[in-house]
Design a protein around this motif. Structure first.
Motif, PDB file in Angstrom:
ATOM      1  N   ARG A   4     -33.967  30.831 -20.945  1.00  0.00           N
ATOM      2  CA  ARG A   4     -35.588  30.138 -20.931  1.00  0.00           C
ATOM      3  C   ARG A   4     -36.237  30.829 -20.398  1.00  0.00           C
ATOM      4  O   ARG A   4     -37.660  30.283 -19.961  1.00  0.00           O
ATOM      5  N   ASP A   5     -35.831  31.985 -19.277  1.00  0.00           N
ATOM      6  CA  ASP A   5     -36.380  31.933 -18.518  1.00  0.00           C
ATOM      7  C   ASP A   5     -37.041  33.275 -19.092  1.00  0.00           C
ATOM      8  O   ASP A   5     -36.903  34.138 -18.826  1.00  0.00           O
ATOM      9  N   ILE A   6     -38.792  33.168 -18.150  1.00  0.00           N
ATOM     10  CA  ILE A   6     -40.112  34.712 -19.107  1.00  0.00           C
ATOM     11  C   ILE A   6     -40.059  34.923 -17.555  1.00  0.00           C
ATOM     12  O   ILE A   6     -41.016  34.280 -16.504  1.00  0.00           O
ATOM     13  N   GLU A   7     -40.276  36.514 -17.304  1.00  0.00           N
ATOM     14  CA  GLU A   7     -41.221  36.838 -15.840  1.00  0.00           C
ATOM     15  C   GLU A   7     -42.378  38.106 -16.527  1.00  0.00           C
ATOM     16  O   GLU A   7     -41.693  38.996 -17.604  1.00  0.00           O
ATOM     17  N   ILE A   8     -43.085  37.663 -15.761  1.00  0.00           N
ATOM     18  CA  ILE A   8     -44.266  38.847 -16.137  1.00  0.00           C
ATOM     19  C   ILE A   8     -44.948  39.388 -14.846  1.00  0.00           C
ATOM     20  O   ILE A   8     -44.804  38.462 -14.473  1.00  0.00           O
ATOM     21  N   GLN A   9     -45.167  40.697 -15.376  1.00  0.00           N
ATOM     22  CA  GLN A   9     -46.028  41.071 -14.194  1.00  0.00           C
ATOM     23  C   GLN A   9     -47.527  42.131 -15.248  1.00  0.00           C
ATOM     24  O   GLN A   9     -47.135  42.815 -15.931  1.00  0.00           O
ATOM     25  N   LEU A  10     -48.200  41.986 -14.618  1.00  0.00           N
ATOM     26  CA  LEU A  10     -49.632  42.444 -14.844  1.00  0.00           C
ATOM     27  C   LEU A  10     -50.012  43.672 -14.109  1.00  0.00           C
ATOM     28  O   LEU A  10     -50.274  43.502 -12.761  1.00  0.00           O
ATOM     29  N   ASP A  11     -50.500  44.952 -14.673  1.00  0.00           N
ATOM     30  CA  ASP A  11     -50.446  46.368 -13.277  1.00  0.00           C
ATOM     31  C   ASP A  11     -49.476  45.860 -12.124  1.00  0.00           C
ATOM     32  O   ASP A  11     -48.454  46.109 -11.967  1.00  0.00           O
ATOM     33  N   HIS A  12     -50.796  45.770 -11.138  1.00  0.00           N
ATOM     34  CA  HIS A  12     -49.659  45.739  -9.791  1.00  0.00           C
ATOM     35  C   HIS A  12     -49.278  44.222  -9.199  1.00  0.00           C
ATOM     36  O   HIS A  12     -49.172  44.558  -7.826  1.00  0.00           O
ATOM     37  N   TYR A  13     -49.955  43.119  -9.979  1.00  0.00           N
ATOM     38  CA  TYR A  13     -49.754  42.423  -9.549  1.00  0.00           C
ATOM     39  C   TYR A  13     -48.721  41.539  -8.973  1.00  0.00           C
ATOM     40  O   TYR A  13     -47.613  42.238  -9.938  1.00  0.00           O
ATOM     41  N   PRO A  14     -48.090  40.901  -8.140  1.00  0.00           N
ATOM     42  CA  PRO A  14     -47.088  39.991  -8.295  1.00  0.00           C
ATOM     43  C   PRO A  14     -46.527  39.800  -9.857  1.00  0.00           C
ATOM     44  O   PRO A  14     -47.631  39.220 -10.493  1.00  0.00           O
ATOM     45  N   SER A  15     -45.200  39.770 -10.132  1.00  0.00           N
ATOM     46  CA  SER A  15     -44.763  39.436 -11.139  1.00  0.00           C
ATOM     47  C   SER A  15     -44.827  37.503 -11.202  1.00  0.00           C
ATOM     48  O   SER A  15     -44.839  36.679  -9.836  1.00  0.00           O
ATOM     49  N   VAL A  16     -45.181  37.473 -12.874  1.00  0.00           N
ATOM     50  CA  VAL A  16     -44.961  35.351 -12.612  1.00  0.00           C
ATOM     51  C   VAL A  16     -44.181  35.302 -13.157  1.00  0.00           C
ATOM     52  O   VAL A  16     -43.627  35.567 -14.316  1.00  0.00           O
ATOM     53  N   SER A  17     -43.306  34.119 -13.053  1.00  0.00           N
ATOM     54  CA  SER A  17     -42.303  33.328 -13.547  1.00  0.00           C
ATOM     55  C   SER A  17     -42.903  31.405 -14.200  1.00  0.00           C
ATOM     56  O   SER A  17     -43.401  30.661 -14.287  1.00  0.00           O
ATOM     57  N   TYR A  18     -42.744  31.938 -16.101  1.00  0.00           N
ATOM     58  CA  TYR A  18     -42.675  30.657 -16.514  1.00  0.00           C
ATOM     59  C   TYR A  18     -41.162  30.312 -17.381  1.00  0.00           C
ATOM     60  O   TYR A  18     -40.108  31.238 -16.805  1.00  0.00           O
ATOM     61  N   THR A  19     -41.030  29.519 -17.748  1.00  0.00           N
ATOM     62  CA  THR A  19     -39.651  28.407 -18.096  1.00  0.00           C
ATOM     63  C   THR A  19     -39.862  28.258 -19.855  1.00  0.00           C
ATOM     64  O   THR A  19     -41.177  27.248 -20.267  1.00  0.00           O
ATOM     65  N   LEU A  20     -39.330  28.107 -20.721  1.00  0.00           N
ATOM     66  CA  LEU A  20     -39.376  27.920 -21.856  1.00  0.00           C
ATOM     67  C   LEU A  20     -39.376  26.327 -22.035  1.00  0.00           C
ATOM     68  O   LEU A  20     -38.386  26.058 -21.619  1.00  0.00           O
TER      69      LEU A  20
END
Length: 596
Positions: free
Chosen positions: A393-409
């Motif tokens: 359920r855990d999703i982690e996304i990072q765009l370019d050099h920005y800090p990663s952001v976590s999401y949950t299904l």
């Protein structure tokens, strides 16, 4: 004993010596069960020889931390070798050692006589040879391995020759036995030195040999290697020291005189797996990678917890790792789409306004679960890098050099990606049910721009499309040109909220005060200093011009012999007589000149 009592220094081993630590360790205790007795082998003497008796040899439990076990040498050039005294094996020879190499052939050791000889050799990547001649003609034993032995892994060779038979064993699995002739010579007469490695023009061994025993005597390879050019003591390997230079998941491969990086399972190329592999997509261009069961299991390298197989042997995923870079000036479009034989899918799309969106449909929800990754317009022609990782359920996304952001299904969503089928880049062209939103909003005319370093788990679909020339499991439609135009994301880190003048929480007042962004007024002070320097330089130039002009100016008087008052006198003689008294004074005065 520590393995039996489960109190070894390192719980991963059953012997303190196996941990190979720098400190001296020992195992001691009382063995009360016969299964625990350290019987290594049973040796029976030659019963045909007078006076020979059968013997039972019970040796100590071999501890791999023993120095003789790890006594090793590395042969770095084809002409490298070590030499020892002549091998004394007239009637019996027992040789054993370990080796690892990446070369397909080479001589392990050799000892010569007038006509007699003994030799152990790697004849090919799958064949180890033991040959000798005791005067009856050459005899050669070959052991074939089902897999290559030049894989930089340790392999054990054991060769034995006596008056009854000759035996060659590889890895204690593959063996050839050759009976000795009933008539003829039996004594092996050798005169030259024993050479370990190249000798007599033979193809030398390239790699590492350790624990070399000749009739029970361990040869000190390390001591001899310390004084021999081209041979180094030990087998630490180049990857131990330089393996860190294989980047982006590349595997370090040992070579006899160096190392190389295997970039097969990465989205990169080059000596250190750092060269981006990307392609330019025209309108309508797409790449399709077939994610079959055997392909995912072999190429993705996922563990059993990540891959489960249903009754129909379809592949189901509970985790995905997706990384790619892109640059484009058009939207909307499909960047990456992973389909399945069900209605499950994963998609990364650019919306009409240029923002990036991740869409997951794993079942259990009425609508696909969507994540708006960023509110900026990413269809700005600049390279951008996206990293997406999901574990259940855990999703982690990072765009370019920005800090990663976590999401949950959501709890109602399934966590298993069922029966995955294909991966698409640039556009979707798939049979079966496809989300109408993907087709209607994002699939036409298709992605136009650059995609680079695309990797899904351990599969590099874009690299495979550019390198495979259309062979399965990857195909492409339209014109696909290799390019790295989308390979270099912006290296400028995001501006912090404290210094961002457009950040609402920064406390910036309008009109904007530049000194709040640049501490200590560095730019203003630089302008003032520059102005002062310019004024000083201008003043100096003007002064120099004035001095030059003034120095070349000439000022003075000149003297003639005409007497004063000659203009008004009746004659020249009268004028001379009238001024005779002042003549001397006039001459002295007229001689004065001034030069500035």
């Amino acid at each position: 004993m520590c393995g039996i009592e489960r109190n070894c220094t390192d719980s991963k081993y059953y012997c303190n010596c196996d941990a190979d630590q720098k400190q001296w360790r020992e195992d001691s205790g009382l063995l009360v069960y016969k299964d625990h007795l350290p019987v290594s082998q049973v040796a029976i003497g030659d019963t045909n020889r007078p006076g020979s008796e059968a013997k039972l040899t019970v040796g100590p439990l071999r501890c791999h931390g023993d120095r003789s076990y790890w006594n090793a040498a590395s042969f770095n050039t084809p002409s490298s070798y070590l030499h020892f005294s002549t091998f004394q094996g007239e009637t019996s020879a027992d040789i054993s050692f370990y080796f690892k190499t990446s070369a397909p052939h080479g001589v392990f050791l050799e000892n010569l006589g007038n006509t007699d000889f003994i030799r152990l050799e790697l004849k090919s990547s799958t064949v180890v040879s033991f040959s000798f001649d005791v005067g009856n003609g050459p005899v050669e034993l070959n052991v074939h391995s089902p897999s290559p032995v030049n894989d930089d892994q340790w392999h054990r060779v054991s060769a034995e020759r006596n008056t009854k038979e000759a035996i060659l064993t590889l890895d204690q699995k593959y063996k050839e036995i050759r009976p000795a002739p009933t008539q003829g010579h039996t004594r092996l007469e050798l005169y030259s030195q024993l050479y370990v490695g190249a000798s007599g023009g033979q193809r030398g061994f390239l790699g590492c040999i350790r624990s070399l025993k000749m009739n029970g005597v361990t040869l000190d390879l390390e001591e001899r290697a310390n004084v021999t050019p081209g041979v180094k003591p030990g087998c630490s390997g180049h990857c131990t020291s330089f393996g860190m230079y294989c980047r982006n998941g590349g595997k370090c491969v040992e070579k006899y005189n160096g190392y190389s990086c295997d970039c097969t399972s990465t989205a990169y190329d080059g000596p250190s797996c750092t060269k981006d592999v990307g392609g330019f997509f025209e309108a309508g261009t797409l790449v399709r990678y077939n994610l079959t069961t055997d392909m995912v299991a072999a190429a993705s390298g996922l563990d059993d917890k990540s891959i489960t197989h249903s009754v129909s042997t379809e592949t189901n995923l509970t985790r995905e790792d997706l990384t790619f870079s892109f640059s484009t000036s058009t939207s909307p479009s499909v960047l990456v789409f992973v389909s399945s034989k069900t209605q499950d899918y994963m998609a990364v799309v650019l919306r009409l306004n240029g923002t990036l969106q991740l869409r997951y449909n794993l079942g259990g929800l009425r609508e696909p679960f969507t994540i708006d990754i960023d509110q900026r317009n990413l269809a700005n022609g600049q390279p951008h890098t996206v990293n997406i990782s999901r574990v259940e359920r855990d999703i982690e996304i990072q765009l370019d050099h920005y800090p990663s952001v976590s999401y949950t299904l959501p709890e109602a969503s399934d966590v298993q990606f069922n029966r995955i089928k294909s991966l698409f880049l640039g556009k979707v062209f798939e049979t079966g049910h496809i989300d109408p939103v993907i087709i209607e909003k994002y699939n036409t005319p298709g992605f136009v721009g650059c995609l680079s370093r695309v990797q899904f788990n351990s599969i590099a679909p874009l690299k495979a499309a550019l390198r495979s020339r259309g062979s399965a499991p990857v195909t492409h439609q339209g014109k696909l040109v290799e390019s790295n135009c989308g390979a270099s994301p912006l290296t400028i880190p995001p501006m912090s909220a404290a210094t961002d003048p457009w950040h609402l929480d920064a406390g910036a007042d309008f009109p904007f005060n530049e000194e709040r962004v640049i501490p200590d007024g560095v730019n203003r002070n630089s302008a003032i200093i520059g102005g002062i320097i310019a004024v000083v330089i201008f003043t100096i130039l003007c002064t120099l011009v004035f001095l030059i002009r003034y120095m070349f100016r000439h000022k003075g008087t000149y003297h003639t012999n005409e007497a004063k008052g000659a203009e008004s006198s009746e004659s020249a003689d009268a004028a001379i007589i009238g001024t005779d008294t002042n003549f001397t004074e006039t001459i002295d005065e007229s001689k004065k000149e001034w030069f500035i």
